[in-house]
Write a protein that holds these residues in place. Structure first.
Motif, PDB file in Angstrom:
ATOM      1  N   THR A 293       0.838  -1.188   0.000  1.00 29.20           N
ATOM      2  CA  THR A 293       0.000   0.000   0.000  1.00 29.20           C
ATOM      3  C   THR A 293       0.877   1.244   0.000  1.00 29.20           C
ATOM      4  O   THR A 293       2.040   1.206   0.386  1.00 29.20           O
ATOM      5  N   ALA A 294       0.328   2.337  -0.417  1.00 30.61           N
ATOM      6  CA  ALA A 294       1.067   3.592  -0.479  1.00 30.61           C
ATOM      7  C   ALA A 294       1.544   3.979   0.917  1.00 30.61           C
ATOM      8  O   ALA A 294       0.793   3.879   1.889  1.00 30.61           O
ATOM      9  N   PRO A 295       2.797   4.425   1.027  1.00 28.19           N
ATOM     10  CA  PRO A 295       3.348   4.743   2.341  1.00 28.19           C
ATOM     11  C   PRO A 295       2.883   6.072   2.904  1.00 28.19           C
ATOM     12  O   PRO A 295       3.282   6.451   3.984  1.00 28.19           O
ATOM     13  N   GLY A 296       2.044   6.805   2.202  1.00 27.59           N
ATOM     14  CA  GLY A 296       1.628   8.113   2.687  1.00 27.59           C
ATOM     15  C   GLY A 296       2.655   9.151   2.274  1.00 27.59           C
ATOM     16  O   GLY A 296       3.478   8.918   1.392  1.00 27.59           O
ATOM     17  N   ARG A 297       2.630  10.275   2.900  1.00 29.35           N
ATOM     18  CA  ARG A 297       3.559  11.357   2.585  1.00 29.35           C
ATOM     19  C   ARG A 297       4.975  10.943   2.977  1.00 29.35           C
ATOM     20  O   ARG A 297       5.194  10.419   4.071  1.00 29.35           O
ATOM     21  N   LEU A 298       5.923  11.184   2.092  1.00 25.46           N
ATOM     22  CA  LEU A 298       7.318  10.853   2.374  1.00 25.46           C
ATOM     23  C   LEU A 298       8.040  12.102   2.853  1.00 25.46           C
ATOM     24  O   LEU A 298       8.016  13.143   2.198  1.00 25.46           O
ATOM     25  N   LEU A 299       8.690  11.990   4.006  1.00 32.23           N
ATOM     26  CA  LEU A 299       9.404  13.117   4.607  1.00 32.23           C
ATOM     27  C   LEU A 299      10.893  12.994   4.359  1.00 32.23           C
ATOM     28  O   LEU A 299      11.448  11.895   4.386  1.00 32.23           O
ATOM     29  N   THR A 300      11.548  14.115   4.142  1.00 30.74           N
ATOM     30  CA  THR A 300      13.005  14.111   4.063  1.00 30.74           C
ATOM     31  C   THR A 300      13.557  13.923   5.468  1.00 30.74           C
ATOM     32  O   THR A 300      12.829  14.048   6.466  1.00 30.74           O
ATOM     33  N   VAL A 301      14.837  13.654   5.552  1.00 33.24           N
ATOM     34  CA  VAL A 301      15.473  13.501   6.867  1.00 33.24           C
ATOM     35  C   VAL A 301      15.354  14.811   7.642  1.00 33.24           C
ATOM     36  O   VAL A 301      15.082  14.813   8.839  1.00 33.24           O
ATOM     37  N   LYS A 302      15.499  15.916   6.949  1.00 29.75           N
ATOM     38  CA  LYS A 302      15.392  17.228   7.602  1.00 29.75           C
ATOM     39  C   LYS A 302      13.989  17.438   8.167  1.00 29.75           C
ATOM     40  O   LYS A 302      13.828  17.903   9.297  1.00 29.75           O
TER      41      LYS A 302
ATOM     42  N   ARG B 212      20.566   8.205  12.261  1.00 29.13           N
ATOM     43  CA  ARG B 212      20.977   7.074  13.101  1.00 29.13           C
ATOM     44  C   ARG B 212      19.868   6.029  13.176  1.00 29.13           C
ATOM     45  O   ARG B 212      20.124   4.827  13.126  1.00 29.13           O
ATOM     46  N   LEU B 213      18.612   6.482  13.282  1.00 31.29           N
ATOM     47  CA  LEU B 213      17.481   5.547  13.300  1.00 31.29           C
ATOM     48  C   LEU B 213      17.448   4.725  12.014  1.00 31.29           C
ATOM     49  O   LEU B 213      17.186   3.524  12.034  1.00 31.29           O
ATOM     50  N   ILE B 214      17.714   5.374  10.895  1.00 35.11           N
ATOM     51  CA  ILE B 214      17.739   4.686   9.604  1.00 35.11           C
ATOM     52  C   ILE B 214      18.899   3.699   9.562  1.00 35.11           C
ATOM     53  O   ILE B 214      18.730   2.545   9.165  1.00 35.11           O
ATOM     54  N   GLU B 215      20.073   4.141   9.963  1.00 37.29           N
ATOM     55  CA  GLU B 215      21.261   3.278   9.937  1.00 37.29           C
ATOM     56  C   GLU B 215      21.073   2.038  10.805  1.00 37.29           C
ATOM     57  O   GLU B 215      21.468   0.934  10.428  1.00 37.29           O
ATOM     58  N   GLU B 216      20.440   2.213  11.961  1.00 38.04           N
ATOM     59  CA  GLU B 216      20.219   1.094  12.885  1.00 38.04           C
ATOM     60  C   GLU B 216      18.955   0.308  12.546  1.00 38.04           C
ATOM     61  O   GLU B 216      18.596  -0.623  13.259  1.00 38.04           O
ATOM     62  N   ARG B 217      18.265   0.696  11.472  1.00 40.61           N
ATOM     63  CA  ARG B 217      17.027   0.032  11.014  1.00 40.61           C
ATOM     64  C   ARG B 217      15.951   0.026  12.104  1.00 40.61           C
ATOM     65  O   ARG B 217      15.221  -0.935  12.275  1.00 40.61           O
ATOM     66  N   ARG B 218      15.859   1.142  12.836  1.00 38.63           N
ATOM     67  CA  ARG B 218      14.863   1.261  13.906  1.00 38.63           C
ATOM     68  C   ARG B 218      13.601   1.963  13.433  1.00 38.63           C
ATOM     69  O   ARG B 218      12.633   2.087  14.178  1.00 38.63           O
ATOM     70  N   ILE B 219      13.613   2.441  12.182  1.00 38.87           N
ATOM     71  CA  ILE B 219      12.447   3.103  11.605  1.00 38.87           C
ATOM     72  C   ILE B 219      12.349   2.698  10.134  1.00 38.87           C
ATOM     73  O   ILE B 219      13.362   2.459   9.483  1.00 38.87           O
ATOM     74  N   THR B 220      11.125   2.612   9.642  1.00 37.95           N
ATOM     75  CA  THR B 220      10.904   2.271   8.242  1.00 37.95           C
ATOM     76  C   THR B 220      11.341   3.439   7.366  1.00 37.95           C
ATOM     77  O   THR B 220      11.077   4.599   7.702  1.00 37.95           O
ATOM     78  N   PHE B 221      12.006   3.134   6.259  1.00 33.00           N
ATOM     79  CA  PHE B 221      12.408   4.188   5.336  1.00 33.00           C
ATOM     80  C   PHE B 221      12.310   3.687   3.908  1.00 33.00           C
ATOM     81  O   PHE B 221      12.212   2.488   3.662  1.00 33.00           O
ATOM     82  N   VAL B 222      12.322   4.628   2.980  1.00 36.61           N
ATOM     83  CA  VAL B 222      12.227   4.324   1.558  1.00 36.61           C
ATOM     84  C   VAL B 222      13.457   4.902   0.879  1.00 36.61           C
ATOM     85  O   VAL B 222      13.818   6.055   1.122  1.00 36.61           O
ATOM     86  N   ARG B 223      14.073   4.103   0.037  1.00 38.31           N
ATOM     87  CA  ARG B 223      15.231   4.567  -0.711  1.00 38.31           C
ATOM     88  C   ARG B 223      14.772   4.869  -2.136  1.00 38.31           C
ATOM     89  O   ARG B 223      14.209   4.020  -2.814  1.00 38.31           O
ATOM     90  N   ILE B 224      14.992   6.103  -2.572  1.00 37.62           N
ATOM     91  CA  ILE B 224      14.656   6.527  -3.924  1.00 37.62           C
ATOM     92  C   ILE B 224      15.953   6.999  -4.564  1.00 37.62           C
ATOM     93  O   ILE B 224      16.391   8.130  -4.333  1.00 37.62           O
ATOM     94  N   GLY B 225      16.576   6.098  -5.293  1.00 38.48           N
ATOM     95  CA  GLY B 225      17.898   6.417  -5.835  1.00 38.48           C
ATOM     96  C   GLY B 225      18.869   6.591  -4.681  1.00 38.48           C
ATOM     97  O   GLY B 225      19.009   5.710  -3.841  1.00 38.48           O
TER      98      GLY B 225
ATOM     99  N   PRO C  35       8.436   7.506   5.602  1.00 39.60           N
ATOM    100  CA  PRO C  35       6.981   7.664   5.490  1.00 39.60           C
ATOM    101  C   PRO C  35       6.423   8.317   6.754  1.00 39.60           C
ATOM    102  O   PRO C  35       6.803   7.962   7.872  1.00 39.60           O
ATOM    103  N   GLU C  36       5.533   9.268   6.576  1.00 39.55           N
ATOM    104  CA  GLU C  36       4.949   9.981   7.709  1.00 39.55           C
ATOM    105  C   GLU C  36       4.284   9.029   8.706  1.00 39.55           C
ATOM    106  O   GLU C  36       4.481   9.181   9.919  1.00 39.55           O
ATOM    107  N   PRO C  37       3.531   8.008   8.241  1.00 39.66           N
ATOM    108  CA  PRO C  37       2.942   7.069   9.212  1.00 39.66           C
ATOM    109  C   PRO C  37       4.002   6.317  10.032  1.00 39.66           C
ATOM    110  O   PRO C  37       3.787   6.029  11.205  1.00 39.66           O
ATOM    111  N   ALA C  38       5.155   6.028   9.438  1.00 37.56           N
ATOM    112  CA  ALA C  38       6.221   5.339  10.172  1.00 37.56           C
ATOM    113  C   ALA C  38       6.781   6.237  11.273  1.00 37.56           C
ATOM    114  O   ALA C  38       7.075   5.773  12.380  1.00 37.56           O
ATOM    115  N   LEU C  39       6.908   7.527  10.971  1.00 36.29           N
ATOM    116  CA  LEU C  39       7.406   8.465  11.983  1.00 36.29           C
ATOM    117  C   LEU C  39       6.392   8.613  13.116  1.00 36.29           C
ATOM    118  O   LEU C  39       6.765   8.614  14.294  1.00 36.29           O
TER     119      LEU C  39
END
Length: 74
Positions: free
Chosen positions: A7-16, A31-44, A50-54
């Motif tokens: 399903t669509a991940p919702g609004r995608l937020l930048t790290v900033k 750090r959360l991304i590096e440690e795989r503690r939060i869902t993230f999407v890689r685009i190139g 994803p906003e719902p993941a945050l």
């Protein structure tokens, strides 16, 4: 190998943007991304959160207050 669609991940937020929502520097969401503690999407080469993941990450950290010694008025 076929890719599965989700399903669509919702609004995608930048790290900033994620850092601003968490009221921290950009280092913490990275750090959360590096440690795989939060869902993230890689685009190139870009990484988006994803906003719902945050929101889920924030909700998981909520600590409810203790309700010791509460008495009802008669």
């Amino acid at each position: 190998m076929p890719r599965t669609t989700t399903t669509a991940p919702g609004r995608l937020l930048t790290v900033k943007q994620a850092a601003e929502r968490l009221n921290t520097t950009e280092r913490y969401p990275r750090r959360l991304i590096e440690e795989r503690r939060i869902t993230f999407v890689r685009i190139g080469r870009h990484v988006r959160i994803p906003e719902p993941a945050l929101e889920e990450f924030i909700a998981a950290g909520v600590v409810e207050p203790l309700r010791l010694g509460m008495r009802r008025a008669a």
